[in-house]
Design a protein around this motif. Structure first.
Motif, PDB file in Angstrom:
ATOM      1  N   LEU A   2       0.872  -1.176   0.000  1.00 46.41           N
ATOM      2  CA  LEU A   2       0.000   0.000   0.000  1.00 46.41           C
ATOM      3  C   LEU A   2       0.903   1.219   0.000  1.00 46.41           C
ATOM      4  O   LEU A   2       1.674   1.416   0.948  1.00 46.41           O
ATOM      5  N   LEU A   3       0.822   2.017  -1.063  1.00 43.00           N
ATOM      6  CA  LEU A   3       1.724   3.151  -1.235  1.00 43.00           C
ATOM      7  C   LEU A   3       0.908   4.422  -1.413  1.00 43.00           C
ATOM      8  O   LEU A   3      -0.040   4.452  -2.216  1.00 43.00           O
ATOM      9  N   SER A  42      -2.025   3.170   7.009  1.00 43.24           N
ATOM     10  CA  SER A  42      -1.978   2.479   8.308  1.00 43.24           C
ATOM     11  C   SER A  42      -3.372   2.071   8.752  1.00 43.24           C
ATOM     12  O   SER A  42      -3.554   0.988   9.331  1.00 43.24           O
ATOM     13  N   THR A  43      -4.346   2.920   8.464  1.00 42.33           N
ATOM     14  CA  THR A  43      -5.715   2.593   8.872  1.00 42.33           C
ATOM     15  C   THR A  43      -6.209   1.375   8.101  1.00 42.33           C
ATOM     16  O   THR A  43      -6.890   0.505   8.662  1.00 42.33           O
ATOM     17  N   LEU A  44      -5.842   1.283   6.826  1.00 39.34           N
ATOM     18  CA  LEU A  44      -6.213   0.084   6.043  1.00 39.34           C
ATOM     19  C   LEU A  44      -5.575  -1.165   6.633  1.00 39.34           C
ATOM     20  O   LEU A  44      -6.202  -2.225   6.722  1.00 39.34           O
ATOM     21  N   LEU A  45      -4.304  -1.031   7.032  1.00 37.16           N
ATOM     22  CA  LEU A  45      -3.621  -2.181   7.620  1.00 37.16           C
ATOM     23  C   LEU A  45      -4.306  -2.586   8.937  1.00 37.16           C
ATOM     24  O   LEU A  45      -4.502  -3.773   9.208  1.00 37.16           O
ATOM     25  N   LYS A  46      -4.666  -1.570   9.720  1.00 34.50           N
ATOM     26  CA  LYS A  46      -5.376  -1.862  10.979  1.00 34.50           C
ATOM     27  C   LYS A  46      -6.705  -2.546  10.691  1.00 34.50           C
ATOM     28  O   LYS A  46      -7.134  -3.438  11.433  1.00 34.50           O
ATOM     29  N   PRO A  73       7.912  -0.867   8.515  1.00 38.47           N
ATOM     30  CA  PRO A  73       8.740  -1.495   9.549  1.00 38.47           C
ATOM     31  C   PRO A  73      10.183  -1.012   9.558  1.00 38.47           C
ATOM     32  O   PRO A  73      10.858  -1.139  10.584  1.00 38.47           O
ATOM     33  N   PHE A  74      10.641  -0.447   8.438  1.00 40.03           N
ATOM     34  CA  PHE A  74      12.055  -0.060   8.368  1.00 40.03           C
ATOM     35  C   PHE A  74      12.234   1.456   8.318  1.00 40.03           C
ATOM     36  O   PHE A  74      13.351   1.945   8.131  1.00 40.03           O
ATOM     37  N   ALA A  75      11.146   2.198   8.504  1.00 41.25           N
ATOM     38  CA  ALA A  75      11.205   3.650   8.282  1.00 41.25           C
ATOM     39  C   ALA A  75      12.063   4.363   9.322  1.00 41.25           C
ATOM     40  O   ALA A  75      12.587   5.441   9.046  1.00 41.25           O
ATOM     41  N   THR A  83       4.058   1.526   2.990  1.00 37.49           N
ATOM     42  CA  THR A  83       5.190   2.452   2.941  1.00 37.49           C
ATOM     43  C   THR A  83       4.762   3.720   2.219  1.00 37.49           C
ATOM     44  O   THR A  83       3.799   3.721   1.459  1.00 37.49           O
ATOM     45  N   HIS A  84       5.493   4.815   2.476  1.00 38.79           N
ATOM     46  CA  HIS A  84       5.285   5.973   1.607  1.00 38.79           C
ATOM     47  C   HIS A  84       6.518   6.222   0.747  1.00 38.79           C
ATOM     48  O   HIS A  84       6.616   7.258   0.092  1.00 38.79           O
TER      49      HIS A  84
END
Ligand SMILES: Nc1ncnc2c1ncn2[C@@H]1O[C@H](COP(=O)(O)OP(=O)(O)OP(=O)(O)O)[C@@H](O)[C@H]1O
Length: 298
Positions: A58-59, A67-71, A183-185, A214-215
């Protein structure tokens, strides 16, 4: 290979077999945060399918609702519109079949050793007894190269090592889908690159399914085999593309840079604005429930 290889996800052709049922189906999902004073719409009617073995990214720009979509996929936020299904069953809450790795280093309880951190969800979910959880922790810590640090406490580890523990803890649960939110940001550039490589190697060895937020356009191309491009707030689908031809090895190449620029245009140009000369990917069709991947030309 040219930037033409950024292929859209489109309608299945007449000679293409239908794809199998997706592992995760996000269908017309709108997500909101409500308080007494206001309603914030985070995403608007977002649809996508994640298939087994996908590295689905998701970019989109900050605040577009990634993040809300992931949640929501994790079952922590319920859609106000549309629905999410895992293996055909509605997602109604969190479950051990969806484990998340976050950006924050403090996701590891500091009072537990590295080994205890990996064992904890296995024990808490009833997936394993102590002996099994200990064996699983040893196995997964070895997979991420941290077997020597099993008895260390998180505060003694570097940021990259903490993220490896979080990944080992997640994979030890053998989730149906691994959810990763930037996770790596928070890592330095070199460590971030190494972690991307390690994630790729783990995926090649194990073949898990990944939903990754990620963005960073570059990170999306390196990590993902499919990328969903989201518009600025509230997030709507701009396009969905194949990106399996890119990896870290090609990150500096002209093709890679061209692909990154094209994604940038798709993300930030207003829909309908004139595009550059390269052939156009079609816009994502939210209504299409049987979208198929058109193979990249080589
Ligand atoms: N707990 C919350 N309460 C109210 N609004 C929220 C909350 N969390 C997020 N939002 C809002 O929802 C929208 C989407 O936020 P979200 O964190 O999902 O975006 P994002 O794409 O992950 O951004 P970033 O890349 O900056 O993390 C934003 O406008 C944000 O301000």
């Amino acid at each position: 290979m040219t930037v033409k290889n950024l292929q859209l996800v489109g309608q299945p052709g007449p000679d293409q077999p239908p794809l199998p049922e997706p592992l995760l189906r996000v269908d017309g999902v709108s997500l909101e945060y409500r308080s007494e004073k206001q309603v914030v719409r985070a995403t608007h009617r977002v649809s996508f399918d994640v298939h087994r073995g996908d590295r689905f990214v998701l970019l989109g720009p900050s605040g577009c609702g990634k993040s809300t979509l992931l949640k929501a996929a994790g079952g922590f936020v319920a859609p106000v519109e549309g629905g999410i299904r895992l293996n055909g069953a509605p997602v109604t809450g969190p479950g051990p079949d969806r484990i998340a790795v976050f950006q924050e280093f403090d996701q590891l309880p500091p009072w537990k050793t590295v080994r205890e951190n990996v064992m904890f969800p296995l024990l808490a979910s009833g997936r394993a007894n102590r002996r099994e959880a200990r064996e699983a922790a040893s196995h997964w810590l070895a997979r991420v190269g941290l077997e020597r640090f099993a008895d260390a406490y998180p505060h003694t580890l570097s940021g990259g090592m903490k993220q490896r523990v979080a990944i080992a803890r997640a994979l030890a649960m053998q989730p149906q889908i691994l959810l990763m939110d930037e996770p790596f940001a928070a890592l330095d550039a070199l460590t971030r690159r190494r972690m991307q490589e390690e994630l790729q190697s783990l995926w090649e060895e194990i073949g898990f399914t990944l939903l990754f937020v990620t963005h960073s356009i570059e990170e999306a191309l390196v990590v993902g085999n499919r990328i969903l491009l989201l518009s600025p707030h509230p997030g709507q689908v701009r396009a969905e593309i194949n990106s399996h031809q890119f990896d870290l090895g090609g990150a500096g190449s002209a093709e890679f840079q061209a692909a990154a620029q094209r994604i940038h245009r798709l993300l930030f140009e207003a829909p309908g604005a004139p595009q550059a000369a390269a052939p156009e990917p079609q816009r994502h069709q939210p209504a299409s429930r049987h979208a198929n991947l058109i193979r990249a030309r080589s």
